[in-house]
Design an enzyme around this catalytic site. Structure first.
Site, short mmCIF file in Angstrom:
data_model
loop_
_atom_site.label_atom_id
_atom_site.label_comp_id
_atom_site.label_asym_id
_atom_site.label_seq_id
_atom_site.Cartn_x
_atom_site.Cartn_y
_atom_site.Cartn_z
N HIS A 24 0.82 -1.21 0.00
CA HIS A 24 0.00 0.00 0.00
C HIS A 24 0.85 1.26 0.00
O HIS A 24 2.04 1.24 0.33
CB HIS A 24 -0.95 0.02 1.20
CG HIS A 24 -0.28 0.12 2.53
ND1 HIS A 24 0.13 -0.98 3.25
CD2 HIS A 24 0.07 1.19 3.29
CE1 HIS A 24 0.68 -0.60 4.38
NE2 HIS A 24 0.68 0.73 4.43
N HIS B 147 -1.03 11.03 5.81
CA HIS B 147 -1.17 9.90 6.74
C HIS B 147 -0.59 10.23 8.11
O HIS B 147 -1.01 9.64 9.12
CB HIS B 147 -0.45 8.69 6.13
CG HIS B 147 -0.37 7.48 7.01
ND1 HIS B 147 -1.45 6.98 7.70
CD2 HIS B 147 0.68 6.66 7.30
CE1 HIS B 147 -1.08 5.91 8.39
NE2 HIS B 147 0.21 5.70 8.17
#
Length: 259
Positions: free
Chosen positions: A73, A79
């Site tokens: 990923h 994030h």
């Protein structure tokens, strides 16, 4: 000659090989496990909608249940707290997702020390041998950890209450973020940071420094042993989740082979 027809010919003639760097995505795919009280992502799961039956006589399809950060990923800059005002996964420039790749092999060091941390001098030694890191490209960190990916226990390698997996030192993470010309950093482990990264300063330095610099992370790669140190073209295909912090991705490298 136009470029794309030549590429298609090279693929057909096997002068260019497509190397799949993606871990298969299933319920057994290893996932990160954070200690309490932190929340964790869910495992990947398929939920059947119909399969050539009275729910749908001529078609088979599923719902999928997964987190953004499961399997191979992408970590988008937003994030991490340090990159919270940065790009979400749908905003990552396409030039970052199709870009040159450098492969640094530290599998020998990791074989003798699962807590091995990459240092600036390791990267500089690689550059002395192979040339500068690719402008706007990716540094892919080979550790041999993909050989453990069939088992959650072996992949996370927990002992004495701590995960022992290789990573990057704080100084090196800062150097990659601020000095290296790369747009992203990829690893074979469950995350871009070492298993014991919570003990470093700053904690989780790859996440903190690299994402904070607007660069991307890429995790749970495999088959980096089949990619040369230089010359490969990396293709990363995350889902363009609006506002998302990351996404499972299909990742492969185009590698020129001598025929």
């Amino acid at each position: 000659m136009p470029v794309l027809p030549e590429l298609l010919t090279a693929l057909r003639d096997e002068r260019v090989e497509v190397v799949d760097l993606t871990a298969p995505l299933s319920e057994s795919t290893p996932i990160l496990q954070l200690p309490p009280p932190f929340a964790n992502t869910r495992n990947f799961r398929l939920e059947e909608i119909s399969r050539y039956d009275d729910r749908g006589p001529r078609w088979y399809w599923n719902d999928i249940h997964t987190g953004e950060h499961v399997g191979t990923h992408v970590d988008a800059p937003n994030h991490w707290l340090s990159g919270k005002d940065g790009a979400s996964v749908d905003q990552i420039p396409l030039r970052t997702l199709v870009a040159p790749a450098a492969v640094l092999d530290a599998s020998g060091e990791v074989a003798g020390n699962p807590d091995f941390l990459l240092e600036i001098e390791h990267v500089q030694a690689w550059e002395a041998e192979h040339g500068p890191l690719p402008e706007g490209g990716w540094l892919l960190y080979r550790t041999g950890w993909d050989t453990r990916s069939a088992s959650q226990d072996e992949f996370l390698n927990v002992a004495d209450g701590a995960s022992h997996t290789p990573g990057v030192s704080p100084d090196c993470a800062q150097w990659l973020a601020e000095q290296a010309p790369i747009a992203g950093f990829g690893v074979e482990t469950v995350g871009t940071d070492a298993g014991r990264a919570a003990e470093l300063d700053p904690i989780f330095p790859c996440h903190d420094r690299i994402l904070g610099a607007g660069k991307c992370g890429l995790t749970q790669l495999r088959n980096l042993a089949l990619v040369p140190p230089t010359g490969a073209l990396l293709v990363v295909s995350p889902l363009p989740i609006v506002g998302g912090s990351g996404s499972p991705a299909r990742v492969y490298a185009l590698v020129e082979r001598a025929v």
